[in-house]
Design an enzyme around this catalytic site. Structure first.
Site, PDB file in Angstrom:
ATOM      1  CE  LYS A  75      -4.104  -1.858   2.093  1.00 34.21           C
ATOM      2  NZ  LYS A  75      -5.010  -1.928   3.224  1.00 34.21           N
ATOM      3  N   GLY A 139       0.741   1.276  10.368  1.00 35.28           N
ATOM      4  CA  GLY A 139       1.026   0.812   9.013  1.00 35.28           C
ATOM      5  C   GLY A 139       0.208   1.557   7.963  1.00 35.28           C
ATOM      6  N   GLY A 140       0.219   1.048   6.751  1.00 37.99           N
ATOM      7  CA  GLY A 140      -0.438   1.704   5.625  1.00 37.99           C
ATOM      8  C   GLY A 140      -1.921   1.942   5.859  1.00 37.99           C
ATOM      9  CB  VAL A 164       8.091   4.543  19.085  1.00 39.04           C
ATOM     10  CG1 VAL A 164       9.555   4.893  19.144  1.00 39.04           C
ATOM     11  CG2 VAL A 164       7.231   5.650  19.633  1.00 39.04           C
TER      12      VAL A 164
HETATM   13  P1  NDP Z   1       1.154  -3.064   7.656  1.00 36.10           P
HETATM   14  O1  NDP Z   1       2.063  -4.221   7.427  1.00 36.10           O
HETATM   15  O2  NDP Z   1       1.350  -1.804   6.888  1.00 36.10           O
HETATM   16  O3  NDP Z   1       1.203  -2.664   9.228  1.00 36.10           O
HETATM   17  C1  NDP Z   1       1.214  -3.659  10.220  1.00 36.10           C
HETATM   18  C2  NDP Z   1       1.180  -3.015  11.604  1.00 36.10           C
HETATM   19  O4  NDP Z   1       1.160  -4.065  12.593  1.00 36.10           O
HETATM   20  C3  NDP Z   1       2.394  -2.139  11.923  1.00 36.10           C
HETATM   21  O5  NDP Z   1       1.996  -1.055  12.726  1.00 36.10           O
HETATM   22  C4  NDP Z   1       3.296  -3.110  12.705  1.00 36.10           C
HETATM   23  O6  NDP Z   1       4.183  -2.473  13.579  1.00 36.10           O
HETATM   24  C5  NDP Z   1       2.260  -3.862  13.519  1.00 36.10           C
HETATM   25  N1  NDP Z   1       2.807  -5.136  13.957  1.00 36.10           N
HETATM   26  C6  NDP Z   1       3.113  -6.211  13.180  1.00 36.10           C
HETATM   27  N2  NDP Z   1       3.631  -7.188  13.964  1.00 36.10           N
HETATM   28  C7  NDP Z   1       3.660  -6.706  15.240  1.00 36.10           C
HETATM   29  C8  NDP Z   1       4.095  -7.241  16.476  1.00 36.10           C
HETATM   30  N3  NDP Z   1       4.618  -8.468  16.583  1.00 36.10           N
HETATM   31  N4  NDP Z   1       3.956  -6.486  17.597  1.00 36.10           N
HETATM   32  C9  NDP Z   1       3.429  -5.231  17.519  1.00 36.10           C
HETATM   33  N5  NDP Z   1       3.012  -4.665  16.351  1.00 36.10           N
HETATM   34  C10 NDP Z   1       3.127  -5.403  15.235  1.00 36.10           C
HETATM   35  O7  NDP Z   1      -0.302  -3.667   7.447  1.00 36.10           O
HETATM   36  P2  NDP Z   1      -1.666  -2.910   7.062  1.00 36.10           P
HETATM   37  O8  NDP Z   1      -1.717  -1.596   7.730  1.00 36.10           O
HETATM   38  O9  NDP Z   1      -1.894  -2.934   5.605  1.00 36.10           O
HETATM   39  O10 NDP Z   1      -2.758  -3.913   7.709  1.00 36.10           O
HETATM   40  C11 NDP Z   1      -2.918  -4.012   9.105  1.00 36.10           C
HETATM   41  C12 NDP Z   1      -4.067  -4.978   9.426  1.00 36.10           C
HETATM   42  O11 NDP Z   1      -5.302  -4.462   8.947  1.00 36.10           O
HETATM   43  C13 NDP Z   1      -3.910  -6.354   8.766  1.00 36.10           C
HETATM   44  O12 NDP Z   1      -4.317  -7.334   9.721  1.00 36.10           O
HETATM   45  C14 NDP Z   1      -4.897  -6.326   7.625  1.00 36.10           C
HETATM   46  O13 NDP Z   1      -5.381  -7.612   7.316  1.00 36.10           O
HETATM   47  C15 NDP Z   1      -5.994  -5.446   8.208  1.00 36.10           C
HETATM   48  N6  NDP Z   1      -6.789  -4.750   7.176  1.00 36.10           N
HETATM   49  C16 NDP Z   1      -8.160  -4.856   7.207  1.00 36.10           C
HETATM   50  C17 NDP Z   1      -8.935  -4.177   6.306  1.00 36.10           C
HETATM   51  C18 NDP Z   1     -10.419  -4.292   6.345  1.00 36.10           C
HETATM   52  O14 NDP Z   1     -11.069  -3.806   5.427  1.00 36.10           O
HETATM   53  N7  NDP Z   1     -11.005  -4.895   7.384  1.00 36.10           N
HETATM   54  C19 NDP Z   1      -8.354  -3.316   5.262  1.00 36.10           C
HETATM   55  C20 NDP Z   1      -6.922  -3.264   5.323  1.00 36.10           C
HETATM   56  C21 NDP Z   1      -6.178  -3.949   6.255  1.00 36.10           C
HETATM   57  P3  NDP Z   1       5.654  -2.017  13.058  1.00 36.10           P
HETATM   58  O15 NDP Z   1       5.474  -0.697  12.366  1.00 36.10           O
HETATM   59  O16 NDP Z   1       6.451  -1.942  14.309  1.00 36.10           O
HETATM   60  O17 NDP Z   1       6.136  -3.106  12.130  1.00 36.10           O
END
Ligand code: NDP
Length: 282
Positions: A75, A139-140, A164
């Site tokens: 994204k 995230g995105g 952070v």
């Molecule tokens: P990204 O990969 O961009 O972001 C993932 C986020 O999760 C980051 O903030 C990351 O932190 C955090 N994270 C991952 N692993 C850990 C961990 N072990 N401990 C703490 N934090 C963690 O993903 P997206 O933003 O695209 O998606 C996020 C979620 O939203 C997904 O589960 C996706 O399936 C869901 N989603 C649902 C939608 C819907 O329509 N219902 C639409 C889009 C997404 P860090 O920055 O530190 O890596």
């Protein structure tokens, strides 16, 4: 060669690109929208190698593709590949919908944030004005959500993230009146919030974000972007720890898809009936 790259989906004129993408419900949702509105389309889920996004986009377009949804992990990367961005995509730095026009331009939009608002307000009757909101993750998808929330007069928005610096980068990014503050999990204040949104991908691996039950009070509404037939680990934890209500992201999924459908076809499908079909088909 094109068919080799995009497997057997070269006839699709719409698709979702992601990795992983196998379990995406987007093909089912867009086919239901198409049936409802009389639009003729093919829509497939296509797994894209993480280093091959641009060649896949180009080949999809050359094969007659008209539009794409973009999901994890592309994204943010896809923004720089777009010729033009809608204002909300530009502000958030996140794109989940692209449209190819006849001049070979790639137009990018983000519909996640509006999709969440439509679900919260339209389907769950949640009022956001004057509310304290805790968002887990940066995230995105969270970027798109913050762009949409920043247009609403909330009381405060706190973003907490494992990395952070990613959360801190969001503090001054949106409309100043949105009052976004960023913390690490260890710095997160212990007081309760009106609304908690889990925007991490932790529920995918059945893990909980490290927040305290002291962040929940008797009328806290919790939302997990992840969706699951039986509720998510986060929605179960929230209810067990005193939240009034906790819902998964299926409604958002359908609502953001409806916004993408609107971007491509110019008409907005009914979402409630599609959410019902998906819930009943569990
Ligand atoms: P990204 O990969 O961009 O972001 C993932 C986020 O999760 C980051 O903030 C990351 O932190 C955090 N994270 C991952 N692993 C850990 C961990 N072990 N401990 C703490 N934090 C963690 O993903 P997206 O933003 O695209 O998606 C996020 C979620 O939203 C997904 O589960 C996706 O399936 C869901 N989603 C649902 C939608 C819907 O329509 N219902 C639409 C889009 C997404 P860090 O920055 O530190 O890596």
């Amino acid at each position: 060669m094109v068919s080799e790259l995009i497997n057997n989906h070269s006839v699709a004129n719409y698709a979702v690109f992601g990795n992983p993408v196998e379990h995406s419900k987007s093909p089912q949702i867009h086919k239901l929208f198409a049936k409802q509105t009389g639009v003729s389309l093919e829509y497939h889920a296509i797994k894209v190698p993480t280093d091959k996004l641009m060649p896949y986009i180009e080949l999809f377009f050359l094969e007659g593709g008209r539009g794409l949804n973009i999901t994890v992990p592309f994204k943010e990367d896809v923004c720089s590949l777009c010729t033009t961005l809608t204002q909300r995509a530009k502000t958030s730095g996140s794109v989940n919908t692209i449209l190819f026009d006849d001049k070979m331009n790639i137009q990018g939009d983000t519909t996640d944030g509006q999709g969440l608002l439509n679900d919260l307000i339209g389907n769950h009757s949640i009022q956001l004005e004057d509310k304290s909101i805790l968002i887990l993750g940066a995230g995105g998808t969270v970027k798109s959500i913050l762009e949409s929330l920043s247009n609403i007069m909330t009381k405060e928005i706190i973003v907490v993230n494992r990395t952070v610096s990613r959360a801190k980068a969001l503090e001054g990014k949106f409309d100043k009146k949105s009052n976004i503050k960023a913390y690490s999990y260890s710095e997160l204040p212990n007081y309760p919030f009106d609304i908690i949104i889990n925007g991490t991908s932790l529920s995918l691996s059945e893990e909980l974000p490290p927040i305290s039950k002291r962040n929940i009070k008797e009328n806290t509404f919790c939302y997990d972007l992840m969706y699951s037939d039986k509720g998510t680990i986060f929605t179960k934890w929230a209810i067990e720890n005193g939240a009034l209500e906790a819902v998964d992201g299926l409604g958002m999924l359908v609502e953001q898809a409806a916004e993408s459908f609107m971007f491509w076809h110019g008409n907005k499908p009914d979402t409630k009936s599609v959410i019902k079909v998906l819930r009943d088909s569990k």
